[in-house]
Design a protein around this motif. Structure first.
Motif, PDB file in Angstrom:
ATOM      1  N   ASP A  36       0.826  -1.212   0.000  1.00 19.52           N
ATOM      2  CA  ASP A  36       0.000   0.000   0.000  1.00 19.52           C
ATOM      3  C   ASP A  36       0.860   1.263   0.000  1.00 19.52           C
ATOM      4  O   ASP A  36       0.537   2.239  -0.674  1.00 19.52           O
ATOM      5  CB  ASP A  36      -0.941   0.024   1.205  1.00 19.52           C
ATOM      6  N   GLU A  37       1.946   1.260   0.754  1.00 18.39           N
ATOM      7  CA  GLU A  37       2.804   2.450   0.790  1.00 18.39           C
ATOM      8  C   GLU A  37       3.525   2.651  -0.542  1.00 18.39           C
ATOM      9  O   GLU A  37       3.719   3.790  -0.974  1.00 18.39           O
ATOM     10  CB  GLU A  37       3.791   2.363   1.953  1.00 18.39           C
ATOM     11  N   ILE A  38       3.908   1.560  -1.199  1.00 22.15           N
ATOM     12  CA  ILE A  38       4.509   1.692  -2.534  1.00 22.15           C
ATOM     13  C   ILE A  38       3.466   2.268  -3.491  1.00 22.15           C
ATOM     14  O   ILE A  38       3.768   3.156  -4.290  1.00 22.15           O
ATOM     15  CB  ILE A  38       5.068   0.344  -3.032  1.00 22.15           C
ATOM     16  N   LYS A  39       2.231   1.789  -3.379  1.00 22.50           N
ATOM     17  CA  LYS A  39       1.174   2.314  -4.244  1.00 22.50           C
ATOM     18  C   LYS A  39       0.947   3.802  -3.987  1.00 22.50           C
ATOM     19  O   LYS A  39       0.772   4.582  -4.927  1.00 22.50           O
ATOM     20  CB  LYS A  39      -0.128   1.548  -4.045  1.00 22.50           C
ATOM     21  N   GLU A  40       0.972   4.201  -2.736  1.00 21.98           N
ATOM     22  CA  GLU A  40       0.780   5.619  -2.411  1.00 21.98           C
ATOM     23  C   GLU A  40       1.895   6.468  -3.020  1.00 21.98           C
ATOM     24  O   GLU A  40       1.640   7.547  -3.554  1.00 21.98           O
ATOM     25  CB  GLU A  40       0.692   5.792  -0.897  1.00 21.98           C
ATOM     26  N   GLY A  41       3.127   5.980  -2.974  1.00 23.74           N
ATOM     27  CA  GLY A  41       4.236   6.702  -3.597  1.00 23.74           C
ATOM     28  C   GLY A  41       4.080   6.784  -5.102  1.00 23.74           C
ATOM     29  O   GLY A  41       4.359   7.819  -5.729  1.00 23.74           O
ATOM     30  N   TYR A  42       3.592   5.705  -5.700  1.00 16.99           N
ATOM     31  CA  TYR A  42       3.376   5.660  -7.147  1.00 16.99           C
ATOM     32  C   TYR A  42       2.285   6.659  -7.557  1.00 16.99           C
ATOM     33  O   TYR A  42       2.463   7.452  -8.480  1.00 16.99           O
ATOM     34  CB  TYR A  42       2.999   4.232  -7.549  1.00 16.99           C
ATOM     35  N   VAL A  43       1.158   6.633  -6.846  1.00 16.87           N
ATOM     36  CA  VAL A  43       0.055   7.553  -7.148  1.00 16.87           C
ATOM     37  C   VAL A  43       0.507   8.995  -6.927  1.00 16.87           C
ATOM     38  O   VAL A  43       0.194   9.883  -7.731  1.00 16.87           O
ATOM     39  CB  VAL A  43      -1.189   7.209  -6.292  1.00 16.87           C
ATOM     40  N   ASN A  44       1.267   9.247  -5.876  1.00 17.94           N
ATOM     41  CA  ASN A  44       1.788  10.581  -5.606  1.00 17.94           C
ATOM     42  C   ASN A  44       2.607  11.122  -6.777  1.00 17.94           C
ATOM     43  O   ASN A  44       2.536  12.307  -7.093  1.00 17.94           O
ATOM     44  CB  ASN A  44       2.674  10.568  -4.351  1.00 17.94           C
ATOM     45  N   THR A  45       3.380  10.255  -7.396  1.00 11.88           N
ATOM     46  CA  THR A  45       4.224  10.670  -8.519  1.00 11.88           C
ATOM     47  C   THR A  45       3.391  11.313  -9.626  1.00 11.88           C
ATOM     48  O   THR A  45       3.770  12.327 -10.194  1.00 11.88           O
ATOM     49  CB  THR A  45       5.006   9.470  -9.096  1.00 11.88           C
ATOM     50  N   PHE A  46       2.240  10.723  -9.919  1.00 11.95           N
ATOM     51  CA  PHE A  46       1.405  11.192 -11.027  1.00 11.95           C
ATOM     52  C   PHE A  46       0.420  12.279 -10.622  1.00 11.95           C
ATOM     53  O   PHE A  46      -0.204  12.904 -11.485  1.00 11.95           O
ATOM     54  CB  PHE A  46       0.670  10.004 -11.660  1.00 11.95           C
ATOM     55  N   GLN A  47       0.245  12.500  -9.302  1.00  8.66           N
ATOM     56  CA  GLN A  47      -0.662  13.534  -8.803  1.00  8.66           C
ATOM     57  C   GLN A  47      -2.070  13.404  -9.395  1.00  8.66           C
ATOM     58  O   GLN A  47      -2.704  14.393  -9.749  1.00  8.66           O
ATOM     59  CB  GLN A  47      -0.085  14.933  -9.074  1.00  8.66           C
ATOM     60  N   LYS A  48      -2.515  12.143  -9.493  1.00  8.04           N
ATOM     61  CA  LYS A  48      -3.875  11.851  -9.959  1.00  8.04           C
ATOM     62  C   LYS A  48      -4.476  10.817  -9.022  1.00  8.04           C
ATOM     63  O   LYS A  48      -3.761   9.985  -8.466  1.00  8.04           O
ATOM     64  CB  LYS A  48      -3.846  11.262 -11.376  1.00  8.04           C
ATOM     65  N   ARG A  49      -5.794  10.858  -8.907  1.00 12.55           N
ATOM     66  CA  ARG A  49      -6.507   9.852  -8.116  1.00 12.55           C
ATOM     67  C   ARG A  49      -6.242   8.470  -8.701  1.00 12.55           C
ATOM     68  O   ARG A  49      -6.030   8.327  -9.900  1.00 12.55           O
ATOM     69  CB  ARG A  49      -8.013  10.103  -8.142  1.00 12.55           C
ATOM     70  N   HIS A  50      -6.305   7.469  -7.840  1.00 11.64           N
ATOM     71  CA  HIS A  50      -6.147   6.082  -8.292  1.00 11.64           C
ATOM     72  C   HIS A  50      -7.070   5.783  -9.475  1.00 11.64           C
ATOM     73  O   HIS A  50      -6.670   5.163 -10.449  1.00 11.64           O
ATOM     74  CB  HIS A  50      -6.450   5.116  -7.131  1.00 11.64           C
ATOM     75  N   SER A  51      -8.290   6.254  -9.390  1.00 12.76           N
ATOM     76  CA  SER A  51      -9.284   5.984 -10.431  1.00 12.76           C
ATOM     77  C   SER A  51      -8.944   6.647 -11.770  1.00 12.76           C
ATOM     78  O   SER A  51      -9.502   6.279 -12.803  1.00 12.76           O
ATOM     79  CB  SER A  51     -10.671   6.436  -9.961  1.00 12.76           C
ATOM     80  N   GLU A  52      -8.041   7.614 -11.771  1.00 13.68           N
ATOM     81  CA  GLU A  52      -7.651   8.297 -13.014  1.00 13.68           C
ATOM     82  C   GLU A  52      -6.404   7.687 -13.655  1.00 13.68           C
ATOM     83  O   GLU A  52      -6.007   8.100 -14.741  1.00 13.68           O
ATOM     84  CB  GLU A  52      -7.389   9.783 -12.721  1.00 13.68           C
ATOM     85  N   LEU A  53      -5.803   6.727 -12.992  1.00 17.07           N
ATOM     86  CA  LEU A  53      -4.594   6.087 -13.519  1.00 17.07           C
ATOM     87  C   LEU A  53      -4.965   4.916 -14.416  1.00 17.07           C
ATOM     88  O   LEU A  53      -6.093   4.414 -14.377  1.00 17.07           O
ATOM     89  CB  LEU A  53      -3.715   5.635 -12.357  1.00 17.07           C
ATOM     90  N   PRO A  54      -4.031   4.430 -15.219  1.00 19.20           N
ATOM     91  CA  PRO A  54      -4.323   3.303 -16.117  1.00 19.20           C
ATOM     92  C   PRO A  54      -4.792   2.060 -15.355  1.00 19.20           C
ATOM     93  O   PRO A  54      -4.460   1.874 -14.175  1.00 19.20           O
ATOM     94  CB  PRO A  54      -2.978   3.043 -16.806  1.00 19.20           C
TER      95      PRO A  54
END
Length: 187
Positions: A36-54
């Motif tokens: 979960d923390e890796i995912k949070e860092g990944y989502v932070n990189t793109f500055q988009k909600r999880h639902s807006e990512l591929p």
């Protein structure tokens, strides 16, 4: 040859695995790698909600998680890996690590109703949780619907496995687990 050891902490969402793994990490002086923390860092990189990512975001994050765990084990670093490992999805990735480490499975357990209540509460209490993880059950609850308890297929590997009841405190306690784990390590 001395192998590092890998404590795999898992359980259904809301089972208390994140809180337990952080306490375990602190008390055993082991690094903690949290999916979960890796995912949070990944989502932070793109500055988009999880639902807006591929759509493949969860797969990408899982691959990063396992590459990180593998890299540490290859470097002879013992560690704790924490995620909601589902047997069907994760078995092959965990099985592949058996040649690199002595693996212990620590499965956090609570009654389904308690897990569901914890899962919903943490999402409602922290709106950023939904931003990073897209917890659909929380969104349904917010809209007035009852969220379903999703089935959880706990891992079944041929490794020492301990079940930890996290309902109130930890049973067995971290001290009891430490003794059991280090007894097996020294065999």
């Amino acid at each position: 040859m001395i192998k590092p050891y890998l404590l795999v902490v898992t359980g259904r969402p809301g089972s208390g695995k994140t809180t337990f793994s952080k306490k375990l990490s602190s008390e055993l002086y082991l690094p903690l790698i949290s999916r979960d923390e890796i995912k949070e860092g990944y989502v932070n990189t793109f500055q988009k909600r999880h639902s807006e990512l591929p759509d493949d975001t969860n797969k990408v994050v899982t691959d990063i998680f396992f590459a990180t765990v593998k890299n540490l084990l290859d470097s002879n670093v013992s560690l704790i890996a924490e995620a909601a490992f589902q047997h069907k999805v994760w078995e092959s990735k965990l099985e592949a690590l058996k040649s690199k480490a002595k693996i212990f499975m620590l499965i956090c357990k609570v009654e389904d109703e308690i897990a569901q209540k914890r899962y919903i509460s943490r999402g409602l209490d922290n709106p950023m949780r939904e931003y990073f993880h897209g917890d659909e059950g929380v969104d349904l609850t917010r809209k007035g619907y009852k969220a379903e308890v999703k089935p959880y297929g706990e891992p079944r590997l041929d490794v020492p496995t301990f079940f930890i009841d996290t309902t109130n405190d930890y049973s067995p306690s971290i001290d009891e687990l430490r003794l059991k784990i280090f007894k097996v390590i020294q065999e």
